[in-house]
Write an enzyme that holds these catalytic residues in place. Structure first.
Site, PDB file in Angstrom:
ATOM      1  N   ARG A  21     -20.258   7.617  20.509  1.00 49.25           N
ATOM      2  CA  ARG A  21     -20.843   7.453  19.167  1.00 49.25           C
ATOM      3  C   ARG A  21     -22.075   8.355  18.990  1.00 49.25           C
ATOM      4  NH1 ARG A  21     -19.171   6.996  14.969  1.00 49.25           N
ATOM      5  NH2 ARG A  21     -20.645   5.606  13.921  1.00 49.25           N
ATOM      6  N   ASP A  37     -25.540  -0.174  24.217  1.00 47.17           N
ATOM      7  CA  ASP A  37     -24.800  -1.173  23.452  1.00 47.17           C
ATOM      8  C   ASP A  37     -25.718  -2.398  23.309  1.00 47.17           C
ATOM      9  OD1 ASP A  37     -23.252  -3.251  22.529  1.00 47.17           O
ATOM     10  OD2 ASP A  37     -21.499  -2.707  23.728  1.00 47.17           O
ATOM     11  N   ASN A  94     -32.816  -1.888  13.099  1.00 45.88           N
ATOM     12  CA  ASN A  94     -31.841  -1.749  12.015  1.00 45.88           C
ATOM     13  C   ASN A  94     -30.421  -2.151  12.406  1.00 45.88           C
ATOM     14  OD1 ASN A  94     -30.640  -0.230   9.481  1.00 45.88           O
ATOM     15  ND2 ASN A  94     -29.613   0.600  11.284  1.00 45.88           N
ATOM     16  N   TYR A 114     -23.496 -14.749   9.708  1.00 47.42           N
ATOM     17  CA  TYR A 114     -24.391 -13.607   9.476  1.00 47.42           C
ATOM     18  C   TYR A 114     -25.693 -14.098   8.845  1.00 47.42           C
ATOM     19  CZ  TYR A 114     -26.026  -9.267   7.233  1.00 47.42           C
ATOM     20  OH  TYR A 114     -26.774  -8.190   6.805  1.00 47.42           O
ATOM     21  N   LYS A 124     -29.587 -13.645  10.250  1.00 45.87           N
ATOM     22  CA  LYS A 124     -30.681 -12.994   9.521  1.00 45.87           C
ATOM     23  C   LYS A 124     -31.830 -13.975   9.268  1.00 45.87           C
ATOM     24  CE  LYS A 124     -29.044  -8.850   9.428  1.00 45.87           C
ATOM     25  NZ  LYS A 124     -29.716  -7.725  10.100  1.00 45.87           N
ATOM     26  N   VAL A 141     -26.093  -2.426  -0.309  1.00 43.84           N
ATOM     27  CA  VAL A 141     -26.002  -0.973  -0.305  1.00 43.84           C
ATOM     28  C   VAL A 141     -24.654  -0.526   0.261  1.00 43.84           C
ATOM     29  CG1 VAL A 141     -27.160   1.119   0.467  1.00 43.84           C
ATOM     30  CG2 VAL A 141     -28.486  -0.955   0.148  1.00 43.84           C
ATOM     31  N   THR A 200     -22.484   0.945   2.500  1.00 45.27           N
ATOM     32  CA  THR A 200     -22.388   1.425   3.876  1.00 45.27           C
ATOM     33  C   THR A 200     -21.106   0.825   4.444  1.00 45.27           C
ATOM     34  OG1 THR A 200     -23.505  -0.525   4.738  1.00 45.27           O
ATOM     35  CG2 THR A 200     -24.921   1.350   4.157  1.00 45.27           C
TER      36      THR A 200
HETATM   37  N1  NAP Z   1     -25.543  -2.591   3.655  1.00 41.21           N
HETATM   38  C1  NAP Z   1     -26.045  -3.673   3.089  1.00 41.21           C
HETATM   39  O1  NAP Z   1     -25.759  -3.981   1.925  1.00 41.21           O
HETATM   40  C2  NAP Z   1     -27.024  -4.532   3.845  1.00 41.21           C
HETATM   41  C3  NAP Z   1     -27.581  -5.638   3.147  1.00 41.21           C
HETATM   42  C4  NAP Z   1     -28.517  -6.434   3.805  1.00 41.21           C
HETATM   43  C5  NAP Z   1     -28.876  -6.146   5.115  1.00 41.21           C
HETATM   44  N2  NAP Z   1     -28.306  -5.073   5.762  1.00 41.21           N
HETATM   45  C6  NAP Z   1     -28.729  -4.823   7.147  1.00 41.21           C
HETATM   46  O2  NAP Z   1     -29.106  -3.465   7.279  1.00 41.21           O
HETATM   47  C7  NAP Z   1     -28.839  -3.033   8.628  1.00 41.21           C
HETATM   48  C8  NAP Z   1     -28.023  -1.758   8.566  1.00 41.21           C
HETATM   49  O3  NAP Z   1     -26.802  -2.071   7.917  1.00 41.21           O
HETATM   50  P1  NAP Z   1     -25.776  -0.968   7.388  1.00 41.21           P
HETATM   51  O4  NAP Z   1     -25.285  -1.473   6.111  1.00 41.21           O
HETATM   52  O5  NAP Z   1     -26.374   0.361   7.508  1.00 41.21           O
HETATM   53  O6  NAP Z   1     -24.613  -1.180   8.466  1.00 41.21           O
HETATM   54  P2  NAP Z   1     -23.592  -0.140   9.135  1.00 41.21           P
HETATM   55  O7  NAP Z   1     -23.355   1.000   8.223  1.00 41.21           O
HETATM   56  O8  NAP Z   1     -22.464  -0.966   9.612  1.00 41.21           O
HETATM   57  O9  NAP Z   1     -24.440   0.416  10.376  1.00 41.21           O
HETATM   58  C9  NAP Z   1     -24.809  -0.477  11.410  1.00 41.21           C
HETATM   59  C10 NAP Z   1     -25.404   0.315  12.545  1.00 41.21           C
HETATM   60  O10 NAP Z   1     -25.605  -0.587  13.650  1.00 41.21           O
HETATM   61  C11 NAP Z   1     -24.951  -0.051  14.783  1.00 41.21           C
HETATM   62  N3  NAP Z   1     -24.494  -1.077  15.719  1.00 41.21           N
HETATM   63  C12 NAP Z   1     -23.684  -2.127  15.462  1.00 41.21           C
HETATM   64  N4  NAP Z   1     -23.415  -2.776  16.592  1.00 41.21           N
HETATM   65  C13 NAP Z   1     -24.066  -2.133  17.591  1.00 41.21           C
HETATM   66  C14 NAP Z   1     -24.162  -2.332  18.979  1.00 41.21           C
HETATM   67  N5  NAP Z   1     -23.497  -3.308  19.627  1.00 41.21           N
HETATM   68  N6  NAP Z   1     -24.941  -1.497  19.702  1.00 41.21           N
HETATM   69  C15 NAP Z   1     -25.589  -0.474  19.089  1.00 41.21           C
HETATM   70  N7  NAP Z   1     -25.521  -0.227  17.775  1.00 41.21           N
HETATM   71  C16 NAP Z   1     -24.760  -1.055  17.035  1.00 41.21           C
HETATM   72  C17 NAP Z   1     -23.779   0.718  14.206  1.00 41.21           C
HETATM   73  O11 NAP Z   1     -23.218   1.573  15.177  1.00 41.21           O
HETATM   74  P3  NAP Z   1     -21.707   2.176  14.965  1.00 41.21           P
HETATM   75  O12 NAP Z   1     -21.866   3.246  13.909  1.00 41.21           O
HETATM   76  O13 NAP Z   1     -21.343   2.686  16.305  1.00 41.21           O
HETATM   77  O14 NAP Z   1     -20.865   1.032  14.491  1.00 41.21           O
HETATM   78  C18 NAP Z   1     -24.467   1.421  13.048  1.00 41.21           C
HETATM   79  O15 NAP Z   1     -25.231   2.516  13.517  1.00 41.21           O
HETATM   80  C19 NAP Z   1     -28.134  -4.186   9.314  1.00 41.21           C
HETATM   81  O16 NAP Z   1     -29.047  -4.901  10.104  1.00 41.21           O
HETATM   82  C20 NAP Z   1     -27.629  -5.033   8.161  1.00 41.21           C
HETATM   83  O17 NAP Z   1     -27.477  -6.380   8.533  1.00 41.21           O
HETATM   84  C21 NAP Z   1     -27.391  -4.276   5.155  1.00 41.21           C
END
Ligand code: NAP
Length: 246
Positions: free
Chosen positions: A37, A55, A82, A142, A146, A173, A175
């Site tokens: 990754r 990890d 994050n 989840y 949080k 957002v 993602t």
């Molecule tokens: N997007 C939203 O609407 C939203 C809303 C509220 C809160 N959040 C929070 O914002 C943060 C970022 O979310 P996002 O939307 O950007 O999510 P995302 O696109 O799924 O990205 C998550 C990141 O965490 C990494 N990750 C997951 N499991 C892991 C592990 N076991 N070891 C190391 N890295 C790991 C992923 O790696 P890989 O790329 O290898 O999977 C990726 O880099 C999260 O904490 C999420 O709960 C997001």
């Protein structure tokens, strides 16, 4: 220029934050779950970022990452916690245990930013005692994860006056986690974390922020010192690592 670790910077909001910080000339440590990754972070490494691999669902890997971060030539100023998962057995370890261990074990950073979510408001404090923190099976939701990390952020602010600890709801957002149809702005989704990591939103600790730099009222249990103590006790008991007190 600040020295900032962004966990989970291969994709989504973490990558957005890391790219923007690099663009501004900051020293950025990017993070991937595995070497393979980490390949997607090559463009950021080519622009000067340092890559670390762990990890976050693997407690030994998190401990080794903390050792690696403590051995950096230049100390970290801030961590944006994050990385996150919305489901699965690794959800509690990644969303709660890893931020806890990195906060307790990495000695230098004075600013910690924890990714919360508006969904933490529907978390249930009373499920804390039933959580399997080991990652062997999925427990809790989840929203619960949080809620726990938001309460932890508030506990750090209270118990470590030497640190600045804040939690951020980035909005909904688009993602991998948020899905393609999510309505909120991507840039605003990582802006508040960056400003907090840089100390640019004032000398604030213990706040819960929405993505447009507004402080909001979190779930009532977040400010409950009894609940904060229960979260800390559970994590200390589970990991055998105590949060150093200031
Ligand atoms: N997007 C939203 O609407 C939203 C809303 C509220 C809160 N959040 C929070 O914002 C943060 C970022 O979310 P996002 O939307 O950007 O999510 P995302 O696109 O799924 O990205 C998550 C990141 O965490 C990494 N990750 C997951 N499991 C892991 C592990 N076991 N070891 C190391 N890295 C790991 C992923 O790696 P890989 O790329 O290898 O999977 C990726 O880099 C999260 O904490 C999420 O709960 C997001």
């Amino acid at each position: 220029m600040a020295h900032i670790l962004v966990t989970g910077s291969t994709d989504g909001l973490g990558r957005g934050a890391a790219e923007a910080l690099l663009e501004q000339g900051h020293h950025v440590v990017v993070h991937a779950r595995s070497d393979s990754r980490g390949e997607v972070l090559r463009p950021l490494v080519d622009r000067g970022a340092r890559l670390v691999v762990a990890d976050l669902g693997d407690r030994d890997a998190v401990t080794a990452l903390a050792d690696e971060l403590n051995a950096l030539d230049a100390p970290l100023d801030a961590v944006i916690h994050n990385a996150g998962l919305i489901r699965g057995a690794a959800m509690m370890p990644v969303n709660v245990v890893a931020p806890y261990l990195l906060t307790a074990l990495v000695t230098a950073p004075t600013r910690h930013v924890y990714l919360s979510s508006g969904m933490h408001k529907s978390g249930t404090a009373s499920v804390l005692g039933d959580v399997d923190w080991s990652g062997s099976r999925e427990t809790g939701s989840y929203s619960d994860s949080k809620l726990f990390v938001t309460a932890f952020s508030a506990a750090v602010a209270r118990l470590r006056p030497d640190l600045r600890s804040n939690a951020v709801d980035p909005g909904w957002v688009a993602t991998k986690m948020g899905g393609a149809g999510a309505p909120d702005d991507f840039e605003l989704g990582h802006r508040t974390q960056r400003l907090l990591a840089l100390g640019e939103l004032g000398d604030v600790s213990g706040a819960y922020w929405f993505h447009e730099e507004q402080q909001q009222q979190p779930h009532a249990s977040v400010g409950d010192e009894g609940f904060q103590g229960e979260v800390l006790a559970a994590l200390e008991r589970e990991t055998g690592v105590a949060l150093p007190r200031g």
